[in-house]
Design a protein around this motif. Sequence first.
Motif, PDB file in Angstrom:
ATOM      1  N   LEU A 154       0.818  -1.209   0.000  1.00 27.50           N
ATOM      2  CA  LEU A 154       0.000   0.000   0.000  1.00 27.50           C
ATOM      3  C   LEU A 154       0.855   1.264   0.000  1.00 27.50           C
ATOM      4  O   LEU A 154       0.514   2.250  -0.664  1.00 27.50           O
ATOM      5  CB  LEU A 154      -0.953   0.002   1.200  1.00 27.50           C
ATOM      6  CG  LEU A 154      -1.990  -1.128   1.231  1.00 27.50           C
ATOM      7  CD1 LEU A 154      -2.821  -1.051   2.508  1.00 27.50           C
ATOM      8  CD2 LEU A 154      -2.876  -1.110  -0.004  1.00 27.50           C
ATOM      9  N   GLU A 155       1.978   1.237   0.714  1.00 28.84           N
ATOM     10  CA  GLU A 155       2.873   2.402   0.726  1.00 28.84           C
ATOM     11  C   GLU A 155       3.478   2.656  -0.654  1.00 28.84           C
ATOM     12  O   GLU A 155       3.622   3.811  -1.073  1.00 28.84           O
ATOM     13  CB  GLU A 155       3.971   2.215   1.777  1.00 28.84           C
ATOM     14  CG  GLU A 155       3.473   2.361   3.190  1.00 28.84           C
ATOM     15  CD  GLU A 155       4.487   1.957   4.249  1.00 28.84           C
ATOM     16  OE1 GLU A 155       4.306   2.381   5.406  1.00 28.84           O
ATOM     17  OE2 GLU A 155       5.458   1.218   3.938  1.00 28.84           O
ATOM     18  N   THR A 156       3.791   1.589  -1.360  1.00 29.32           N
ATOM     19  CA  THR A 156       4.320   1.714  -2.720  1.00 29.32           C
ATOM     20  C   THR A 156       3.282   2.352  -3.641  1.00 29.32           C
ATOM     21  O   THR A 156       3.590   3.269  -4.416  1.00 29.32           O
ATOM     22  CB  THR A 156       4.738   0.328  -3.265  1.00 29.32           C
ATOM     23  OG1 THR A 156       5.782  -0.186  -2.429  1.00 29.32           O
ATOM     24  CG2 THR A 156       5.202   0.403  -4.709  1.00 29.32           C
ATOM     25  N   ILE A 157       2.054   1.878  -3.530  1.00 29.45           N
ATOM     26  CA  ILE A 157       0.970   2.426  -4.358  1.00 29.45           C
ATOM     27  C   ILE A 157       0.704   3.878  -3.968  1.00 29.45           C
ATOM     28  O   ILE A 157       0.526   4.740  -4.835  1.00 29.45           O
ATOM     29  CB  ILE A 157      -0.300   1.556  -4.238  1.00 29.45           C
ATOM     30  CG1 ILE A 157      -0.041   0.160  -4.836  1.00 29.45           C
ATOM     31  CG2 ILE A 157      -1.480   2.236  -4.931  1.00 29.45           C
ATOM     32  CD1 ILE A 157      -1.149  -0.843  -4.582  1.00 29.45           C
ATOM     33  N   LEU A 158       0.686   4.170  -2.672  1.00 31.99           N
ATOM     34  CA  LEU A 158       0.451   5.540  -2.200  1.00 31.99           C
ATOM     35  C   LEU A 158       1.460   6.510  -2.807  1.00 31.99           C
ATOM     36  O   LEU A 158       1.086   7.599  -3.271  1.00 31.99           O
ATOM     37  CB  LEU A 158       0.504   5.597  -0.667  1.00 31.99           C
ATOM     38  CG  LEU A 158       0.460   6.997  -0.045  1.00 31.99           C
ATOM     39  CD1 LEU A 158      -0.840   7.720  -0.384  1.00 31.99           C
ATOM     40  CD2 LEU A 158       0.640   6.888   1.476  1.00 31.99           C
ATOM     41  N   GLU A 163       2.361  10.979  -6.682  1.00 28.41           N
ATOM     42  CA  GLU A 163       3.026  11.476  -7.889  1.00 28.41           C
ATOM     43  C   GLU A 163       2.003  11.778  -8.987  1.00 28.41           C
ATOM     44  O   GLU A 163       2.094  12.799  -9.676  1.00 28.41           O
ATOM     45  CB  GLU A 163       4.044  10.447  -8.390  1.00 28.41           C
ATOM     46  CG  GLU A 163       4.832  10.914  -9.594  1.00 28.41           C
ATOM     47  CD  GLU A 163       5.818   9.864 -10.065  1.00 28.41           C
ATOM     48  OE1 GLU A 163       5.943   9.703 -11.299  1.00 28.41           O
ATOM     49  OE2 GLU A 163       6.467   9.207  -9.224  1.00 28.41           O
ATOM     50  N   HIS A 164       1.003  10.900  -9.141  1.00 28.69           N
ATOM     51  CA  HIS A 164      -0.051  11.133 -10.138  1.00 28.69           C
ATOM     52  C   HIS A 164      -0.797  12.428  -9.840  1.00 28.69           C
ATOM     53  O   HIS A 164      -1.097  13.208 -10.749  1.00 28.69           O
ATOM     54  CB  HIS A 164      -1.047   9.971 -10.152  1.00 28.69           C
ATOM     55  CG  HIS A 164      -0.485   8.695 -10.678  1.00 28.69           C
ATOM     56  ND1 HIS A 164      -1.219   7.522 -10.675  1.00 28.69           N
ATOM     57  CD2 HIS A 164       0.718   8.377 -11.212  1.00 28.69           C
ATOM     58  CE1 HIS A 164      -0.483   6.557 -11.194  1.00 28.69           C
ATOM     59  NE2 HIS A 164       0.692   7.050 -11.530  1.00 28.69           N
ATOM     60  N   ALA A 165      -1.135  12.642  -8.566  1.00 29.24           N
ATOM     61  CA  ALA A 165      -1.842  13.867  -8.181  1.00 29.24           C
ATOM     62  C   ALA A 165      -0.987  15.088  -8.518  1.00 29.24           C
ATOM     63  O   ALA A 165      -1.494  16.096  -9.038  1.00 29.24           O
ATOM     64  CB  ALA A 165      -2.189  13.842  -6.697  1.00 29.24           C
ATOM     65  N   ASP A 166       0.294  15.007  -8.236  1.00 33.48           N
ATOM     66  CA  ASP A 166       1.197  16.109  -8.538  1.00 33.48           C
ATOM     67  C   ASP A 166       1.266  16.362 -10.044  1.00 33.48           C
ATOM     68  O   ASP A 166       1.277  17.513 -10.493  1.00 33.48           O
ATOM     69  CB  ASP A 166       2.589  15.809  -7.963  1.00 33.48           C
ATOM     70  CG  ASP A 166       3.501  17.005  -8.021  1.00 33.48           C
ATOM     71  OD1 ASP A 166       3.110  18.085  -7.516  1.00 33.48           O
ATOM     72  OD2 ASP A 166       4.619  16.867  -8.564  1.00 33.48           O
TER      73      ASP A 166
END
Length: 174
Positions: A154-158, A163-166
């Motif tokens: 989950l931390e990897t996906i987070l 990054e996607h949001a940025d």
Amino acid sequence: MAEFLTDVHALRDRARSEMMDGPVTAAYGADLPRVIEMLNTALATEIVCTLRYRQHHYMAKGLNSEPVAQEFLEHSNEEQGHADLLAARIAQLGGTPDMDPARVVGRSHAEYVPAADLKQMIQENLVAERIAVATYTEMITWLGDGDPTTKRVLETILAAEEEHADDMLGFLEN
């Protein structure tokens, strides 16, 4: 030399008698059915995000659309990778990854919104990424130290969702 906290003979006996439980041992500290349910919800969200980004990739039009469309495609592929990680972890924990299209949309935290124009596509994807960041953060906090492997997944996906949001915010600011 430090002593083991567990009686090694008892540990070996338990491993043999419970071998069909796979990686879930007595040391597993989370609520397994709830973890599998949570992961299936995350899986549904990733599937919806994969499809939304992919649709936006093909529908992006206009003079400045090419770099944004390419980013949508890249994000779609990454979201599919997240779905694969989640499905694999669900199976590893003895659950069944639920990819039934009839149930995916109802479980997803993100919405599938086929936006009308490029700006709206970026906005919809930013909203979905913010939902993902909040959701994964909550999941990680809830898990605590009960399931360190799932927590790492989950931390990897987070990190990727942040990054996607940025990336989406960057497109809106330009």
